[in-house]
Design a protein around this motif. Structure first.
Motif, PDB file in Angstrom:
ATOM      1  N   ASP A 261     -54.915  52.755  11.462  1.00  0.00           N
ATOM      2  CA  ASP A 261     -54.457  53.420  12.681  1.00  0.00           C
ATOM      3  C   ASP A 261     -55.646  53.879  13.513  1.00  0.00           C
ATOM      4  OD1 ASP A 261     -51.885  53.016  11.866  1.00  0.00           O
ATOM      5  OD2 ASP A 261     -51.545  55.084  11.214  1.00  0.00           O
ATOM      6  N   SER A 262     -55.505  53.756  14.820  1.00  0.00           N
ATOM      7  CA  SER A 262     -56.542  54.179  15.753  1.00  0.00           C
ATOM      8  C   SER A 262     -55.884  55.112  16.756  1.00  0.00           C
ATOM      9  CB  SER A 262     -57.167  52.925  16.368  1.00  0.00           C
ATOM     10  OG  SER A 262     -57.593  53.072  17.631  1.00  0.00           O
TER      11      SER A 262
ATOM     12  N   GLU B 244     -48.861  45.532  11.980  1.00  0.00           N
ATOM     13  CA  GLU B 244     -48.605  44.927  10.677  1.00  0.00           C
ATOM     14  C   GLU B 244     -48.722  43.413  10.800  1.00  0.00           C
ATOM     15  OE1 GLU B 244     -48.124  46.619   7.937  1.00  0.00           O
ATOM     16  OE2 GLU B 244     -48.050  48.596   8.913  1.00  0.00           O
TER      17      GLU B 244
ATOM     18  N   ARG C 200     -56.402  47.978  17.014  1.00  0.00           N
ATOM     19  CA  ARG C 200     -55.122  48.027  16.291  1.00  0.00           C
ATOM     20  C   ARG C 200     -54.955  46.895  15.283  1.00  0.00           C
ATOM     21  NH1 ARG C 200     -50.055  48.191  19.750  1.00  0.00           N
ATOM     22  NH2 ARG C 200     -49.265  48.997  17.774  1.00  0.00           N
TER      23      ARG C 200
ATOM     24  N   ALA D 139     -53.650  54.205  18.512  1.00  0.00           N
ATOM     25  CA  ALA D 139     -52.266  53.763  18.398  1.00  0.00           C
ATOM     26  C   ALA D 139     -52.084  53.194  16.995  1.00  0.00           C
ATOM     27  CB  ALA D 139     -51.952  52.696  19.459  1.00  0.00           C
ATOM     28  N   PRO D 140     -50.853  53.129  16.493  1.00  0.00           N
ATOM     29  CA  PRO D 140     -50.633  52.615  15.139  1.00  0.00           C
ATOM     30  C   PRO D 140     -51.141  51.188  14.973  1.00  0.00           C
ATOM     31  CG  PRO D 140     -48.659  53.690  15.981  1.00  0.00           C
ATOM     32  CD  PRO D 140     -49.605  53.576  17.129  1.00  0.00           C
ATOM     33  N   ALA D 141     -51.668  50.899  13.785  1.00  0.00           N
ATOM     34  CA  ALA D 141     -52.139  49.548  13.494  1.00  0.00           C
ATOM     35  C   ALA D 141     -50.969  48.566  13.466  1.00  0.00           C
ATOM     36  CB  ALA D 141     -52.867  49.534  12.148  1.00  0.00           C
TER      37      ALA D 141
END
Length: 337
Positions: A60-61, A67, A55, A63-65
């Motif tokens: 994105d993987s 910030e 992440r 789950a969302p990357a």
């Protein structure tokens, strides 16, 4: 409304490859009072997980990357300092996922209260947490070893691998581990009861070493590594063997074009193999069942675990970076408070 001075660890720079401490930043923060349905907690322990790296690269993987500036996520155990939810009282110990913070205000939804027991609260992040649950379902639901079969486990001295092998032994399997270094291999055999353990750093030909220790072929391979280790294991599988992919630490932080990849996929057909990846949250409805079994095995002494505990929230980035150099021995956790 009173606030509480605290600290948290955030992402300072996206990580295109492997992590280093400078990719993170420890920053001060003021933690407010909880509102209705919330708790203010003091973190006791926070987990350090290799899968978090997926992440942190800005993409994105599963789950969302994250910030830049966001708190690094992790499983956590903490003490309730203030409660606006009738299910929790001051002094309760709860498990959640508020990440690398000394204190936090969190929703009571999704938290789990920990009853006092003989194990340290940190066990809720390891043998009784996601690693233990992953081992439980990976072996018993997907691998399903039969008595007399050989089970191979990579990262055998790690949080998931060490528990997986012991569960497989309970099923009557012969268990062979793969770990890095003689000390880890010795612990896996002498303390955990594996039948053998291969030091991948010392073996020039890992596939040949696996065949040497698994002359009847591997019935179940619980893989936490991926890459060339998985590729080597495919050549050693028994007919109708099962490959359970729990983690891919060898590929974390490695760009797709630089990954080792799989060359031995013909063995999937030759040996009629089944290879399946899984996310443990698919079994969330059965977590209570699994924890009850794991706790029972801990209490009767048939299940052992080890933790790599480091003091201080500020040490979390260095511990995280060390995971990818094989520096942890067992479940890596940071003692925060």
């Amino acid at each position: 409304m009173s606030t509480l001075p605290s600290r948290q660890v955030v992402l300072a720079r996206h990580i295109p490859g492997l992590p280093e401490p400078e990719h993170f930043r420890v920053e001060p923060v003021e933690v407010g009072e909880p509102r209705d349905g919330e708790l203010r907690v003091r973190t006791l322990f926070a987990s350090v997980d290799p899968g978090t790296l997926a992440r942190l690269g800005g993409v994105d993987s599963y789950a969302p990357a994250l910030e830049l500036g966001e708190v690094i996520g992790s499983a956590t155990v903490g003490e309730v300092l203030a409660s606006r939810d009738t299910r929790y009282a001051v002094g309760d110990v709860v498990v959640g996922g508020w990440g690398w913070r000394e204190h936090a205000v969190v929703s009571a939804r999704g938290l789990r209260k920990v009853d006092p027991g003989p194990e340290s609260a940190s066990a809720e992040l390891g043998v009784l947490g996601i690693p233990g649950l992953t081992a439980y379902f990976g072996i018993l639901e997907l691998g399903r070893p039969q008595a007399g079969e050989t089970v191979l486990v990579s990262s055998a001295a790690g949080a998931v691998g060490s528990i997986s092998g012991q569960i497989a032994k309970r099923q009557g399997a012969r268990v062979v581990g793969i770990a890095g270094g003689p000390e880890k291999c010795r612990w896996v055999v002498e303390a955990l009861g594996f039948d053998a353990c291969l030091d991948y750093r010392a073996e020039k030909d890992l596939a040949a070493a696996i065949r040497r220790e698994c002359p009847q072929g591997v019935g179940v391979y619980l893989d936490n590594v991926g890459g060339s280790t998985l590729d080597a294991a495919l050549t050693c599988m028994a007919l109708k063997g099962r490959v359970v992919v729990s983690g891919l630490v060898a590929d974390y932080g490695v760009p797709p074009e630089a990954r080792a990849g799989l060359k031995n996929t013909p063995f999937l057909i030759i040996q009629r193999l089944r290879m399946e990846g899984f996310v443990v949250f698919d079994y969330a409805a059965r977590f209570g069942e699994a924890r009850a079994a794991l706790r029972r095995w801990l209490q009767d002494g048939t299940l052992k675990h080890r933790e790599h505990v480091v003091e201080g929230l500020e040490s979390a980035p260095a511990v995280f970076a060390g995971l990818f150099r094989g520096e942890n021995f067992g479940r890596a956790v940071v003692k925060v408070g």
